[in-house]
Enzyme design. Sequence first.
Site, PDB file in Angstrom:
ATOM      1  N   ASP A   1       2.751  25.925 -34.241  1.00  0.00           N
ATOM      2  CA  ASP A   1       2.412  26.043 -32.823  1.00  0.00           C
ATOM      3  C   ASP A   1       1.034  26.633 -32.592  1.00  0.00           C
ATOM      4  OD1 ASP A   1       3.098  28.558 -33.730  1.00  0.00           O
ATOM      5  OD2 ASP A   1       4.868  28.762 -32.477  1.00  0.00           O
TER       6      ASP A   1
ATOM      7  N   ASN B   1      14.505  36.259 -28.471  1.00  0.00           N
ATOM      8  CA  ASN B   1      15.414  35.436 -27.658  1.00  0.00           C
ATOM      9  C   ASN B   1      15.925  34.217 -28.437  1.00  0.00           C
ATOM     10  OD1 ASN B   1      13.215  33.748 -27.760  1.00  0.00           O
ATOM     11  ND2 ASN B   1      12.785  33.730 -25.573  1.00  0.00           N
TER      12      ASN B   1
ATOM     13  N   HIS C   1      14.028  32.064 -30.176  1.00  0.00           N
ATOM     14  CA  HIS C   1      13.140  30.892 -30.254  1.00  0.00           C
ATOM     15  C   HIS C   1      12.604  30.701 -31.672  1.00  0.00           C
ATOM     16  CE1 HIS C   1       9.339  33.359 -28.949  1.00  0.00           C
ATOM     17  NE2 HIS C   1       9.173  33.031 -30.210  1.00  0.00           N
TER      18      HIS C   1
ATOM     19  N   GLU D   1      11.556  27.552 -26.707  1.00  0.00           N
ATOM     20  CA  GLU D   1      12.198  28.609 -25.930  1.00  0.00           C
ATOM     21  C   GLU D   1      13.622  28.201 -25.542  1.00  0.00           C
ATOM     22  OE1 GLU D   1      10.874  31.402 -25.889  1.00  0.00           O
ATOM     23  OE2 GLU D   1       9.044  31.567 -24.708  1.00  0.00           O
TER      24      GLU D   1
HETATM   25  C1  GLP Z   1       5.771  33.824 -31.723  1.00  0.00           C
HETATM   26  C2  GLP Z   1       5.679  32.592 -32.606  1.00  0.00           C
HETATM   27  C3  GLP Z   1       6.928  32.420 -33.431  1.00  0.00           C
HETATM   28  C4  GLP Z   1       7.319  33.717 -34.094  1.00  0.00           C
HETATM   29  C5  GLP Z   1       7.595  34.748 -33.046  1.00  0.00           C
HETATM   30  C6  GLP Z   1       8.024  36.081 -33.619  1.00  0.00           C
HETATM   31  O1  GLP Z   1       6.382  33.594 -30.515  1.00  0.00           O
HETATM   32  N1  GLP Z   1       5.455  31.407 -31.855  1.00  0.00           N
HETATM   33  O2  GLP Z   1       6.701  31.405 -34.398  1.00  0.00           O
HETATM   34  O3  GLP Z   1       8.445  33.530 -34.910  1.00  0.00           O
HETATM   35  O4  GLP Z   1       6.396  34.942 -32.306  1.00  0.00           O
HETATM   36  O5  GLP Z   1       6.902  36.845 -33.978  1.00  0.00           O
HETATM   37  P1  GLP Z   1       6.962  38.149 -34.841  1.00  0.00           P
HETATM   38  O6  GLP Z   1       7.134  37.718 -36.245  1.00  0.00           O
HETATM   39  O7  GLP Z   1       5.616  38.787 -34.629  1.00  0.00           O
HETATM   40  O8  GLP Z   1       8.079  38.969 -34.326  1.00  0.00           O
END
Ligand code: GLP
Length: 240
Positions: A67, A133, A135, A140
Amino acid sequence: MEFHVYDTAREACEAAGFLFAAQITRKGDSILGLATGSTPIPAYEMMVEWHKRGVLDFSRIRTFNLDEYVGIDYKNPLSYHAFMEENLFGKVNIRKENIHLPSGNAAADGEAYDKMIRDAGGIDIQLLGIGRNGHIGFNEPADEFTYGTHVVTLTEDTIEANARFFKSADEVPRQAISMGVGNIMAAKCVVLVATGANKAQAVYDTIRGPITPRVPASILQLHPCCVILADREAASLMKD
Ligand code: GLP
């Protein structure tokens, strides 16, 4: 679905690093699906270290990232392009033309990205973090799963969770482009890493809950080769 629990976040992420190293060693021209966020950083650190020691060769590796934010220049240090350059691509011998991230400009073409993944032969191993959440990528919670790469409007919860990387929540882009759940499910193997107490509910819902687009990661229950790696805190609701 394989589920492994580790004492620390670092150990959980390093286990993911081992799986990626094994894939790269077994198949030098592997297609890697890569993720951003703070969770996978230790896995990238391991891959960089093993590259420096001559163990891992990225010269034939191709990558597709999950992404990118929409409306953020790829040179902006908060872009996922910059994150990947900083944490992996700038530190290993990967060829620039083998690196792919969805484009965050307004005219972003999700179908073209899906086609590039298909034409490359599909993703061999996909790394995932998880949002609190539930995702994955930026898929989402929604009323239905989206198959391919698409533009998403971020939820308030995600904007708040990601505000720590920006000066304030106001600066977090409101939209992102993300591989869809179909792209992720099409990967031959999926490795999801979840660490920290704020991921505990998402881990529980992903593994024990119903398969629902309200918890996008729950679809992984149907994946034939899915490994979930968690630290004790993220696994704390999985007791019995
Ligand atoms: C973002 C990314 C996800 C990731 C999530 C959690 O939203 N798009 O791919 O898994 O954050 O991030 P973190 O690992 O910093 O908790």
